[in-house]
Motif scaffolding. Structure first.
Motif, mmCIF file in Angstrom:
data_model
loop_
_atom_site.group_PDB
_atom_site.id
_atom_site.type_symbol
_atom_site.label_atom_id
_atom_site.label_comp_id
_atom_site.label_asym_id
_atom_site.label_seq_id
_atom_site.Cartn_x
_atom_site.Cartn_y
_atom_site.Cartn_z
ATOM 1 N N GLY A 108 0.815 -1.209 0.000
ATOM 2 C CA GLY A 108 0.000 0.000 0.000
ATOM 3 C C GLY A 108 0.846 1.255 0.000
ATOM 4 O O GLY A 108 2.044 1.231 0.313
ATOM 5 N N ARG A 203 -9.405 -4.468 -0.927
ATOM 6 C CA ARG A 203 -9.375 -3.432 0.094
ATOM 7 C C ARG A 203 -10.515 -2.453 -0.139
ATOM 8 O O ARG A 203 -11.026 -2.327 -1.263
ATOM 9 C CB ARG A 203 -8.038 -2.688 0.077
ATOM 10 N N SER A 228 3.950 0.676 8.877
ATOM 11 C CA SER A 228 2.842 -0.196 8.429
ATOM 12 C C SER A 228 1.477 0.291 8.909
ATOM 13 O O SER A 228 0.555 -0.512 9.107
ATOM 14 C CB SER A 228 3.078 -1.646 8.894
ATOM 15 N N GLU A 231 -1.855 3.045 4.040
ATOM 16 C CA GLU A 231 -2.930 2.386 3.303
ATOM 17 C C GLU A 231 -2.632 0.902 3.121
ATOM 18 O O GLU A 231 -1.498 0.506 2.860
ATOM 19 C CB GLU A 231 -3.112 3.038 1.929
ATOM 20 N N ALA A 232 -3.666 0.077 3.263
ATOM 21 C CA ALA A 232 -3.525 -1.355 3.001
ATOM 22 C C ALA A 232 -3.273 -1.569 1.512
ATOM 23 O O ALA A 232 -3.792 -0.842 0.666
ATOM 24 C CB ALA A 232 -4.782 -2.100 3.439
ATOM 25 N N SER A 239 0.587 -3.079 4.359
ATOM 26 C CA SER A 239 0.256 -1.649 4.426
ATOM 27 C C SER A 239 1.510 -0.803 4.279
ATOM 28 O O SER A 239 2.617 -1.211 4.656
ATOM 29 C CB SER A 239 -0.424 -1.330 5.762
#
Length: 373
Positions: A108, A203, A228, A231-232, A239
């Protein structure tokens, strides 16, 4: 080592058209799709590199003069490095043929948000609640991108390779180019039943709250790194990171300069003349401020270790109290009489003003205010 002219089989005074004609003939003969083999592939690269040099008038002139298209004598004209071969090869034969299918699982993106805090929180530290909208792993498919109970299937068009070959016509003749499979978009698999919640992305975007511990000593512009917490990633990927940039709001009383705090304390004229002990409410509670007799405007009182802590540990700065002597603007008859009597006692009935030398009260006041601006 053969020269570029020898590689193409042309004379050193060959025309551009002769060079081009010889290259086309050799390229058709040595192309990997027509004549596979490691030795042939190496010859094809050498031929392509030689043509790339000799077909460019400027490169050819440098090569003729130095024996090296890079302009350094003694470099030879062999196939080392292959110059712009990669561009030509990718244009006609496709780049990245050996890369294979792309992965749906990706990391992400990193995110940057701002946290606005009070000056007191910057001095003492706090726990801040971040309320942000971000991408999180889909709770229905858990990042698989598929409806529960289903899974991706191998693409029937590219047979899981993520790429397909397509014939094209060029000045070299019919050739094969490699391009991304449009059916699976290069993943090598398709989703027969994509997740209805995340539309096959793995997601979704949600508004989430995170607790952020802000250490004492932060300042505007300080960035806190949360590993982490960004964003995923698509397809259940890890992430990214979250960066929180601190913004310290202006305070009504205190002003920060480095690790010191500054405040202005207004005192009556009589207190400045006679001296007194005054109270000042600070971030550490009520503190005594000793006003010496004869205090002037712009004088300061330093309260040690009541400033901002150093971010990476250590002692605190100081609280510097700037004193401002207030002259009364409204007085009654009795007060006027007392002031006139005082003026007489001090022989100041007809006092004359005088310019202060540099370093005097006004200079100190200007310097203090200017330094804090």
């Amino acid at each position: 080592m053969s020269s570029h002219y020898e590689t193409l089989g042309v004379a050193r005074d060959a025309s551009a058209e002769e060079i081009k004609k010889s290259y086309r003939k050799l390229a058709r003969k040595l192309h990997p799709d027509v004549n596979p083999g490691e030795d042939v592939s190496d010859r094809f690269k050498s031929v392509t590199h030689a043509y790339e040099v000799l077909s460019d008038p400027q490169k050819r002139e440098i090569y003729d003069a130095t024996g090296n298209e890079n302009g350094t004598a003694g470099g030879g004209g062999g196939g080392g490095g292959f110059g712009g071969f990669g561009d030509i090869f990718e244009q006609f034969f496709g780049g990245g043929a050996a890369q294979g299918p792309a992965s749906r699982t990706q990391r992400g993106r990193d995110a940057l948000v701002t946290a606005s805090i009070d000056l007191k929180d910057a001095v003492q530290g706090t726990v801040y609640t971040l309320d942000i909208e971000t991408a999180v792993t889909c709770g229905v498919c858990q990042g698989t991108c598929c409806q529960p109970g289903t899974s991706p299937e191998t693409c029937t068009i590219c047979q899981g390779q993520g790429q397909v070959q397509r014939p094209v016509r060029s000045f070299l003749g019919n050739m094969m180019t490699i391009e991304t499979c449009s059916a699976c978009r290069g993943f090598g698999t398709t989703l027969p039943s994509p997740c209805n919640e995340c539309m096959g992305q793995g997601r979704v975007r949600e508004r989430v709250s995170k607790q952020l511990k802000i250490p004492a000593g932060v300042a505007t512009g300080t960035r806190i790194h949360l590993d982490s917490q960004g964003e995923a990633g698509p397809g259940g990927g890890p992430s990214g990171d979250l960066y929180v940039e601190i913004n310290v709001k202006r305070h009504a009383v205190f002003e920060r300069e480095g690790n010191d705090l500054h405040a202005t304390l207004r005192i009556p004229m009589t207190a400045a003349a006679l001296g007194t002990d005054m109270k000042l409410e600070t971030f550490d509670g009520e503190q005594d401020v000793l006003i010496e007799p004869g205090t002037q405007s712009a004088d300061t009182v330093k309260l040690s270790q009541l400033g901002v802590p150093r971010l990476r540990g250590g002692s605190r700065g100081d609280l510097v109290v700037h004193l401002q002597v207030e002259t009364p603007t409204k007085i009654d008859d009795e007060q006027r009489e007392l002031l006139e009597r005082l003026a007489t006692l001090r022989d100041e009935e007809f006092a004359e003003g005088r310019l202060a030398e540099r370093g005097g009260v006004f200079s100190r006041l200007r310097d203090k205010l200017g330094h804090r601006a």
